[in-house]
Design a protein around this motif. Sequence first.
Motif, PDB file in Angstrom:
ATOM      1  N   VAL A  75      -2.428  -2.286  -4.688  1.00 50.59           N
ATOM      2  CA  VAL A  75      -3.550  -2.819  -3.923  1.00 50.59           C
ATOM      3  C   VAL A  75      -3.674  -4.341  -4.039  1.00 50.59           C
ATOM      4  O   VAL A  75      -4.504  -4.946  -3.357  1.00 50.59           O
ATOM      5  CB  VAL A  75      -4.876  -2.170  -4.369  1.00 50.59           C
ATOM      6  CG1 VAL A  75      -4.847  -0.676  -4.126  1.00 50.59           C
ATOM      7  CG2 VAL A  75      -5.163  -2.477  -5.833  1.00 50.59           C
ATOM      8  N   LEU A 125     -10.405  -0.055  -1.202  1.00 53.24           N
ATOM      9  CA  LEU A 125      -9.342  -0.466  -2.121  1.00 53.24           C
ATOM     10  C   LEU A 125      -9.810  -0.375  -3.572  1.00 53.24           C
ATOM     11  O   LEU A 125      -9.073   0.094  -4.450  1.00 53.24           O
ATOM     12  CB  LEU A 125      -8.904  -1.898  -1.805  1.00 53.24           C
ATOM     13  CG  LEU A 125      -8.143  -2.123  -0.499  1.00 53.24           C
ATOM     14  CD1 LEU A 125      -7.959  -3.613  -0.253  1.00 53.24           C
ATOM     15  CD2 LEU A 125      -6.789  -1.433  -0.525  1.00 53.24           C
ATOM     16  N   TRP A 138      -3.619   7.061   0.326  1.00 55.34           N
ATOM     17  CA  TRP A 138      -2.905   5.803   0.544  1.00 55.34           C
ATOM     18  C   TRP A 138      -2.561   5.629   2.017  1.00 55.34           C
ATOM     19  O   TRP A 138      -2.607   4.511   2.543  1.00 55.34           O
ATOM     20  CB  TRP A 138      -1.637   5.759  -0.317  1.00 55.34           C
ATOM     21  CG  TRP A 138      -1.931   5.601  -1.776  1.00 55.34           C
ATOM     22  CD1 TRP A 138      -1.972   6.576  -2.723  1.00 55.34           C
ATOM     23  CD2 TRP A 138      -2.262   4.376  -2.450  1.00 55.34           C
ATOM     24  NE1 TRP A 138      -2.295   6.056  -3.946  1.00 55.34           N
ATOM     25  CE2 TRP A 138      -2.474   4.701  -3.814  1.00 55.34           C
ATOM     26  CE3 TRP A 138      -2.381   3.051  -2.042  1.00 55.34           C
ATOM     27  CZ2 TRP A 138      -2.799   3.734  -4.765  1.00 55.34           C
ATOM     28  CZ3 TRP A 138      -2.712   2.085  -2.990  1.00 55.34           C
ATOM     29  CH2 TRP A 138      -2.922   2.429  -4.324  1.00 55.34           C
ATOM     30  N   LEU A 154       0.829  -1.212   0.000  1.00 55.79           N
ATOM     31  CA  LEU A 154       0.000   0.000   0.000  1.00 55.79           C
ATOM     32  C   LEU A 154       0.861   1.259   0.000  1.00 55.79           C
ATOM     33  O   LEU A 154       0.521   2.254  -0.649  1.00 55.79           O
ATOM     34  CB  LEU A 154      -0.928  -0.007   1.213  1.00 55.79           C
ATOM     35  CG  LEU A 154      -2.063  -1.045   1.201  1.00 55.79           C
ATOM     36  CD1 LEU A 154      -2.826  -1.013   2.519  1.00 55.79           C
ATOM     37  CD2 LEU A 154      -3.009  -0.803   0.037  1.00 55.79           C
TER      38      LEU A 154
END
Length: 418
Positions: free
Chosen positions: A198, A223, A286, A193
Amino acid sequence: MDMAVDPVVPNGRSDGGDPPDSAPAAAITPQSPNRMNSQLAESLKLEHQLLRVPLEHLKKTMRSNHRTVEKEVTSVLSSVVAEAASSQQDISKEAAVHHLSSLVSRLQGLKRKLEEGSKQESLQVQRCRARLDHLDVASVGDWGDTRLKRILVDYLLRLSYYDSAIKLAQISGIQDLVDIDVFIDAKKVIDALQNKEVGPALAWCAENKSRLKKSKSKFEFQLRLQEFIEMVRADNILCAITYARKYLAPWGATHMKELQRVMATLAFKSNTECLTYKVLFEPKQWDHLVELFRQEFCKLYGMILEPLLHIFLQAGLSALKTPFCYEEDCTKDDPLSQESFRKLALPLPFSKQHHSKLVCYITKELMDTENPPLVLPNGYVYSTKALEDMSKKNHGKITCPRTGYVCNFTDLVKAYIS
């Protein structure tokens, strides 16, 4: 003229004071075994995750092994059924032998997987047993030292200092009492990540799909949203639309507003100045995913979100926190003079002091009957010893070190702590 002073502590150091000479004997006798056992039981309530984590890990391994066996056995049986159905037709001897050899090879592979899975289960059962034995000897010998090392390893793992945590666990011989392997698995997802990938996180969600669904987790949805945003950022509009139809549409029944907001980025693009959509393209999204994963990870294994070290530190800081700790002239000897401790103690209430100890601002010595406090006309209190020394050096003059106020030593008034 005598003057009584409330037990306000000039430097925030107040720990209840020593028991007076007239205190009853029961107040200073050793605690009874029943009370000690009660306190120990309260302390062990914080050890919930010590047993919960290996148990959850064991259950996860058993489920994974069960799925593997079920899948392989179903596949082998299907092959056998297909072979039986085709046996009515003439097949060569070589083909039959080849087919049987293939089945044997697959069964041998299944056996190896079962043996590996059995080893993992045995290791986790061993950890559960080691932790039960550890709690069984609580408060005996160096148990407290071992507990402290466990707490430090947990803290290092949560802050991603994996090498230091592994080294400390090895040196202390507490590998079975800490959850290094669990955090190492989480590290793969966190690293991905942080590199804006992902894939590993989605694989983790698929592996724990039933548990995440039961807890109504939004992690997989977030995600998918981020993956869609990255496609929009790269101007892959057609791919983004196809992706949304396949992976985002199933979430529409429960997350329609968020879907509508994200789909609008197809029109606004990544260079938009509209704050509603601009925030979706910021790098901090993120970081939000990393934090969300940590929360889901802790929830999955029954861990508390805060490190145990923080909880124990807050327990101590709650007894030290006073308003003076946040003033500029707070002594450096006070732990709460450090910004990190102040931040940790921020949600805690101020401690309630019934009996106080006065510490001289000048000498940092305790003010008691041997060294009583004296009050200046401006209201500040210092110890007799410090003011007598100052008076001798300045021909009977006293200068308040905090305000610069000057007076004669004869103007001082003796104070009594009520």
